[in-house]
Design a protein around this motif. Sequence first.
Motif, short mmCIF file in Angstrom:
data_model
loop_
_atom_site.label_atom_id
_atom_site.label_comp_id
_atom_site.label_asym_id
_atom_site.label_seq_id
_atom_site.Cartn_x
_atom_site.Cartn_y
_atom_site.Cartn_z
N ILE A 171 26.94 78.22 35.56
CA ILE A 171 28.05 78.21 34.61
C ILE A 171 27.61 77.39 33.39
CG2 ILE A 171 29.18 76.17 35.61
CD1 ILE A 171 31.89 77.64 35.02
N SER A 172 28.20 77.70 32.22
CA SER A 172 27.84 76.94 31.02
C SER A 172 28.98 76.97 30.01
CB SER A 172 26.58 77.53 30.38
OG SER A 172 26.84 78.81 29.89
N ASP A 173 28.89 76.06 29.06
CA ASP A 173 29.73 76.13 27.87
C ASP A 173 28.77 76.21 26.68
OD1 ASP A 173 28.91 73.50 27.24
OD2 ASP A 173 30.83 72.59 27.76
N GLU A 174 29.19 75.85 25.51
CA GLU A 174 28.33 76.01 24.33
C GLU A 174 27.03 75.20 24.41
OE1 GLU A 174 31.60 74.21 23.59
OE2 GLU A 174 32.32 76.16 24.23
N GLU A 175 27.08 74.01 25.01
CA GLU A 175 25.91 73.13 25.03
C GLU A 175 25.46 72.71 26.43
OE1 GLU A 175 26.53 70.54 21.00
OE2 GLU A 175 27.80 70.00 22.70
N LEU A 176 26.34 72.80 27.38
CA LEU A 176 26.08 72.30 28.72
C LEU A 176 25.89 73.46 29.68
CD1 LEU A 176 26.04 69.52 30.20
CD2 LEU A 176 28.45 69.89 30.70
N GLU A 177 24.86 73.37 30.51
CA GLU A 177 24.57 74.43 31.46
C GLU A 177 24.25 73.84 32.82
OE1 GLU A 177 20.89 77.44 32.06
OE2 GLU A 177 21.98 77.70 30.17
N ILE A 178 24.76 74.47 33.86
CA ILE A 178 24.42 74.13 35.25
C ILE A 178 23.63 75.31 35.78
CG2 ILE A 178 25.29 73.63 37.56
CD1 ILE A 178 27.90 72.63 36.15
N ARG A 179 22.39 75.05 36.20
CA ARG A 179 21.54 76.11 36.72
C ARG A 179 20.92 75.68 38.03
NH1 ARG A 179 16.43 74.49 36.43
NH2 ARG A 179 15.73 73.17 34.73
N GLU A 180 20.51 76.64 38.83
CA GLU A 180 19.92 76.31 40.13
C GLU A 180 18.60 75.56 39.95
OE1 GLU A 180 20.23 78.55 43.69
OE2 GLU A 180 21.59 79.99 42.74
N LEU A 181 18.34 74.67 40.90
CA LEU A 181 17.14 73.85 40.91
C LEU A 181 15.91 74.73 41.11
CD1 LEU A 181 16.16 70.84 41.09
CD2 LEU A 181 16.34 71.10 43.57
N LEU A 182 14.88 74.47 40.31
CA LEU A 182 13.60 75.19 40.42
C LEU A 182 12.53 74.22 40.93
CD1 LEU A 182 13.66 76.89 36.89
CD2 LEU A 182 14.30 77.93 39.08
N ASN B 119 23.74 75.95 52.74
CA ASN B 119 25.06 75.92 52.12
C ASN B 119 25.13 75.01 50.90
OD1 ASN B 119 26.26 77.72 53.92
ND2 ASN B 119 26.64 76.08 55.40
N VAL B 120 24.12 74.15 50.72
CA VAL B 120 24.11 73.22 49.59
C VAL B 120 23.41 73.91 48.42
CG1 VAL B 120 23.33 70.98 48.74
CG2 VAL B 120 24.06 71.22 51.12
N ILE B 121 24.12 74.02 47.30
CA ILE B 121 23.55 74.60 46.09
C ILE B 121 23.11 73.44 45.19
CG2 ILE B 121 23.91 76.16 44.12
CD1 ILE B 121 24.20 77.49 46.92
N CYS B 122 21.81 73.32 45.00
CA CYS B 122 21.22 72.23 44.21
C CYS B 122 20.97 72.73 42.79
CB CYS B 122 19.90 71.80 44.84
SG CYS B 122 20.06 71.24 46.55
N CYS B 123 21.41 71.95 41.82
CA CYS B 123 21.36 72.40 40.42
C CYS B 123 20.86 71.31 39.48
CB CYS B 123 22.75 72.82 39.97
SG CYS B 123 23.49 74.13 40.94
N ILE B 124 20.36 71.76 38.37
CA ILE B 124 19.99 70.89 37.25
C ILE B 124 21.05 71.05 36.17
CG2 ILE B 124 18.33 70.64 35.33
CD1 ILE B 124 17.32 69.35 37.89
N ILE B 125 21.36 69.93 35.53
CA ILE B 125 22.30 69.91 34.41
C ILE B 125 21.45 69.90 33.14
CG2 ILE B 125 24.14 68.62 33.27
CD1 ILE B 125 24.31 67.08 36.11
N GLU B 126 21.71 70.84 32.24
CA GLU B 126 21.02 70.85 30.95
C GLU B 126 22.04 70.66 29.84
OE1 GLU B 126 18.65 74.37 30.42
OE2 GLU B 126 17.13 73.67 31.84
N PHE B 127 21.66 69.85 28.86
CA PHE B 127 22.47 69.67 27.66
C PHE B 127 21.60 70.06 26.48
CE2 PHE B 127 24.31 67.14 24.18
CZ PHE B 127 25.61 67.61 24.25
N LYS B 128 22.04 71.04 25.73
CA LYS B 128 21.27 71.58 24.60
C LYS B 128 19.85 71.92 25.04
CE LYS B 128 23.95 69.27 21.01
NZ LYS B 128 23.92 68.36 19.87
N LYS B 129 19.76 72.57 26.20
CA LYS B 129 18.49 73.07 26.79
C LYS B 129 17.58 71.99 27.33
CE LYS B 129 19.55 77.32 25.83
NZ LYS B 129 20.14 78.11 26.88
#
Length: 177
Positions: A3-14, A56-66
């Motif tokens: 999910i994301s907004d204009e600047e903030l994005e939550i993406r799965e952990l790589l 069942n645990v979804i691990c994610c990275i938070i990105e702000f302005k990429k």
Amino acid sequence: MIISDEELEIRELLDSDKNYLIKWLNDPLVLQYYDGRDNPHDTEMVNQNFYQQDDNVICCIIEFKKKAIGYIQFYPLSSQEKKEYGYNDLEGIYGTDQFIGEIEYWDKGIGTRLMKLMIEHLMYEKHSEKIVMDPQAWNQRAIACYKKCGFKKVKYLPKHEYHEWELRDCWLMEYSK
């Protein structure tokens, strides 16, 4: 992307995010709030704690302005966690844990934006009935952020989490539709 907004994005952990986690989880300022200054993470600990999670645990990275700035995970509560928190057989309850690892992004409202995005995702995409977390009772900044997002303190959890050489009290906080 989750999910994301204009600047903030939550993406799965790589796998390529491992160095971010090692960096953040060796910073004493971050560890003061997440996992404890007595528990810096090396590569093996990061692998074990973030890459060998329950399915069942979804691990994610938070990105702000990429730029990667932090970590968040979410998961349906286990039956043991439901029982411990007093939810028994209720379905649709998710837990979440998070931290902003780049300290120059603290106190800028990003945590509030992050939690509002996560609420939107869990309530409307995952059809959750409740979202819970258990911040340590002394962590007033986190508690204030969660309150701003609509979470309420629902249960005091004495000696709930081992942090920096001692068991610490926590608050069970809940967001409901």
